[in-house]
Design an enzyme around this catalytic site. Structure first.
Site, PDB file in Angstrom:
ATOM      1  N   ASP A 102      -7.695   7.619   6.121  1.00  0.00           N
ATOM      2  CA  ASP A 102      -6.584   7.243   5.267  1.00  0.00           C
ATOM      3  C   ASP A 102      -6.673   8.095   4.014  1.00  0.00           C
ATOM      4  O   ASP A 102      -7.744   8.205   3.411  1.00  0.00           O
ATOM      5  CB  ASP A 102      -6.741   5.759   4.897  1.00  0.00           C
ATOM      6  CG  ASP A 102      -5.441   5.007   4.914  1.00  0.00           C
ATOM      7  OD1 ASP A 102      -4.524   5.437   4.213  1.00  0.00           O
ATOM      8  OD2 ASP A 102      -5.358   3.984   5.626  1.00  0.00           O
ATOM      9  N   ASP A 204      -0.950   7.560   2.849  1.00  0.00           N
ATOM     10  CA  ASP A 204      -0.430   6.306   2.313  1.00  0.00           C
ATOM     11  C   ASP A 204       0.875   6.541   1.530  1.00  0.00           C
ATOM     12  O   ASP A 204       0.992   7.532   0.802  1.00  0.00           O
ATOM     13  CB  ASP A 204      -1.509   5.743   1.367  1.00  0.00           C
ATOM     14  CG  ASP A 204      -1.283   4.309   0.970  1.00  0.00           C
ATOM     15  OD1 ASP A 204      -1.322   3.438   1.849  1.00  0.00           O
ATOM     16  OD2 ASP A 204      -1.084   4.053  -0.237  1.00  0.00           O
ATOM     17  N   GLU A 267       2.876   7.472   6.150  1.00  0.00           N
ATOM     18  CA  GLU A 267       3.365   6.085   6.102  1.00  0.00           C
ATOM     19  C   GLU A 267       4.688   6.106   5.354  1.00  0.00           C
ATOM     20  O   GLU A 267       4.737   6.431   4.167  1.00  0.00           O
ATOM     21  CB  GLU A 267       2.389   5.164   5.376  1.00  0.00           C
ATOM     22  CG  GLU A 267       2.851   3.709   5.418  1.00  0.00           C
ATOM     23  CD  GLU A 267       2.385   2.830   4.262  1.00  0.00           C
ATOM     24  OE1 GLU A 267       2.453   1.604   4.390  1.00  0.00           O
ATOM     25  OE2 GLU A 267       1.976   3.361   3.214  1.00  0.00           O
ATOM     26  N   HIS A 328      -2.019  -3.388   8.980  1.00  0.00           N
ATOM     27  CA  HIS A 328      -2.675  -4.332   8.069  1.00  0.00           C
ATOM     28  C   HIS A 328      -1.746  -4.868   6.981  1.00  0.00           C
ATOM     29  O   HIS A 328      -2.187  -5.642   6.138  1.00  0.00           O
ATOM     30  CB  HIS A 328      -3.878  -3.637   7.429  1.00  0.00           C
ATOM     31  CG  HIS A 328      -3.460  -2.461   6.582  1.00  0.00           C
ATOM     32  ND1 HIS A 328      -2.871  -1.334   7.109  1.00  0.00           N
ATOM     33  CD2 HIS A 328      -3.494  -2.270   5.251  1.00  0.00           C
ATOM     34  CE1 HIS A 328      -2.571  -0.500   6.140  1.00  0.00           C
ATOM     35  NE2 HIS A 328      -2.948  -1.037   4.996  1.00  0.00           N
ATOM     36  N   ASP A 329      -0.497  -4.425   6.968  1.00  0.00           N
ATOM     37  CA  ASP A 329       0.450  -4.890   5.946  1.00  0.00           C
ATOM     38  C   ASP A 329       1.476  -5.869   6.509  1.00  0.00           C
ATOM     39  O   ASP A 329       2.304  -6.384   5.756  1.00  0.00           O
ATOM     40  CB  ASP A 329       1.216  -3.695   5.352  1.00  0.00           C
ATOM     41  CG  ASP A 329       0.295  -2.755   4.594  1.00  0.00           C
ATOM     42  OD1 ASP A 329      -0.653  -3.245   3.957  1.00  0.00           O
ATOM     43  OD2 ASP A 329       0.528  -1.531   4.643  1.00  0.00           O
TER      44      ASP A 329
END
Ligand code: GLC
Length: 538
Positions: A102, A204, A267, A328-329
């Site tokens: 990430d 990200d 993302e 994970h969001d």
């Protein structure tokens, strides 16, 4: 695995997201770590995935669980050491898999040395590395921009008497990507990991990285509903997705392309027509701008079919598609669409054209776990307590076995386990041929064995009602996927073509081997994969 050599690993493979705090604890502190991940690599290999993306493992005060980084080139002691990281990379490669890290370039932690220096004085050489602005005449914030995590996106700094901008927490100040020094510093970070042999990055909040130069006010969102995050009150027209972003992404791509076969994933939560611009001019942008359509759309056959076709149609020439159903969001797929539909969703994810990304635990049908109020950790949940936005329920420990703490740890884990973990876990499901895990594994195996399924062409099959259907084809071999997105039985009518073939995989294995000729019935919540007769392939 017989993967097609004409395609790159990130095109023909399958990505699996590990949330490191929750995958496997090796030192008994209730939080997962790198040695834990290493000990579970054989499982991932057994499952058949080909690339592992690990959420942030860098030094961080953990205000946003690692997405607030204080040193881009280190490892948080909670997760281990750099030696552990090197071992992880070696062990992943030894198993012929890839490792994706990430990268969080939009913002640092407020504890990062860059920010500490920047905030020390208006004359700091790093002052311009972040977005500092004077107050308006009445002392208020420079503009109306809101933080994704609630409240204003501007924080007043008493010492230097200016505001700084933070799209997320005030502990996550945004970097100023218009400053070439910032760009170079982050490219050096990328090179640090690429030199080590990392296979790529998931970048990200890529669409946040550049903001309007004039910092104009964002317009109000007329469709705002009270249950939504306060951030949704405005349309982020000036704070995100600015035209200059593409130049930055192209530069990141250049850094990546200086190394062999690395991948750049972005993302990006944007509508399809804007999402596809992140492939860049002549595909010089992200290799895979993450496509979250299956997460954001209603679970409805008509909207899903039309969106798949819209996406396929919107892709630039040479742009490779990809699909995601969990991260994970977001609430887990099983909690979003129900347990019965979760296998149908797996079949969709793993048979559409494009690289699939799986979220750890979804292969077991793990559900969102209710978190008692005094154990909520996620700042998004804590900051907007009345909106039910905590992401903790989808971040609970991986359920490995029926042992204490599900084999994840030897002490109370950082987030609770569900009460059904003794039933829903890897060990139990491995032995059960009807389990979600067995289904995922067989689906992955078939997908990876058949070039038609991992790299073949896609054609929609016209259906009505709750069915989604399409074909995948390569070199004369053709499959048809038929998914019933409702709980009720229904029929695929042979209105447009006469289908002949054999069911090779189904949500209920009893159906496998069945001959298909023309119209056929599906049970509720059923998905089947039909290998079409040779004559149908032309
Ligand atoms: C991304 C991450 C999310 C994080 C946010 C801020 O959306 O996926 O977990 O909170 O960025 O870094």
């Amino acid at each position: 695995m017989k993967q097609d050599q004409n395609y790159l690993w990130w095109q023909s493979g399958i990505i699996y997201q590990v949330y490191p705090r929750s995958f496997q604890d090796s030192d008994g502190d209730g939080v997962g770590d790198l040695c834990g991940i290493i000990s579970r690599l054989d499982y991932l290999k057994w499952l058949g995935i080909t690339a592992v993306w690990v959420s942030p493992i860098y030094p961080s005060p953990m205000a946003d669980f690692g997405y607030d980084i204080s040193d881009y080139c280190g490892i948080h002691p909670l997760f281990g050491t750099m030696d552990d990281f090197d071992k992880l990379l070696k062990e992943v490669h030894k198993r012929d898999m890839k490792l994706i890290l990430d990268l969080v370039p939009n913002h640092t932690s407020h504890k990062h040395a860059w920010f500490e220096e920047s905030r020390s004085s208006k004359d700091s050489p790093k002052r311009d590395w972040y977005i500092w602005q004077d107050a308006q005449e009445d002392g208020s914030e420079p503009n109306n921009w809101l933080s994704v995590f609630g409240g204003s996106a501007w924080e007043w700094d008493k010492q230097t008497e200016q505001y700084y901008y933070h799209a997320f927490l005030k502990e996550q100040p945004d970097l100023n990507w218009r400053n070439p020094e910032v760009q170079q510093a982050m490219f050096d970070v990328m090179r640090f990991w690429l030199d080590k042999g990392v296979d790529g990055f998931r970048v990200d909040v890529m669409w946040h990285m550049i903001k309007d130069e004039k910092l104009r006010d964002n317009p109000a969102n007329p469709d705002y509903k009270a249950h939504q995050a306060t951030y949704e009150q405005l349309i982020p027209a000036y704070s995100t997705d600015q035209p200059e972003i593409h130049n930055i992404v192209a530069k990141m791509r250049e850094v990546t392309d200086a190394y062999e076969e690395r991948v750049l994933i972005g993302e990006i939560y944007l509508p399809v027509h804007r999402l596809v611009t992140y492939y860049g001019q002549n595909n010089n942008g992200a290799h895979l701008p993450f496509n979250f359509t299956l997460i954001t759309l209603d679970w409805d056959a008509r909207s899903i079919s039309s969106h798949v076709d819209e996406y396929e149609g919107a892709l630039p020439e040479g742009g490779w598609p990809n699909w995601v159903i969990g991260n994970h969001d977001q609430p887990r797929i099983t909690s979003r669409i129900g347990r019965e539909q979760a296998k149908v969703a797996a079949m969709l994810l793993l048979t559409l054209r494009g690289t699939p990304t799986l979220y750890y635990g979804d292969e077991l049908g793990m559900r969102d776990v209710p978190i008692p109020a005094d154990r909520i950790q996620d700042p998004q949940g804590l900051n907007m307590p009345d909106k039910d936005l905590s992401r903790d329920p989808a971040r609970t420990p991986m359920q490995w076995s029926e042992k204490d703490y599900a084999g994840f740890t030897t002490t109370e884990p950082w987030l609770p386990l569900p009460n059904n973990y003794q039933r829903v876990n890897v060990e139990v499901q491995k032995e059960d041929q009807y389990s979600m895990l067995s289904f995922y594994r067989r689906l992955i195996k078939l997908r990876q064995q058949e070039p038609a399924l991992h790299v073949g062409d896609y054609q929609p099959v016209i259906t009505s009602g709750p069915l989604v259907a399409y074909t995948r084809e390569k070199d004369g071999k053709k499959f048809m996927v038929v998914l019933n997105l409702s709980h009720k039985p229904c029929t695929l009518k042979e209105e447009h073509q006469h289908y002949t073939g054999k069911v090779v995989l189904a949500t209920d294995p009893e159906r496998e081997g069945e001959a298909v000729k023309g119209s056929f019935n599906l049970y509720g919540d059923e998905g089947i994969l039909v290998e079409l007769a040779k004559s149908m392939a032309y």
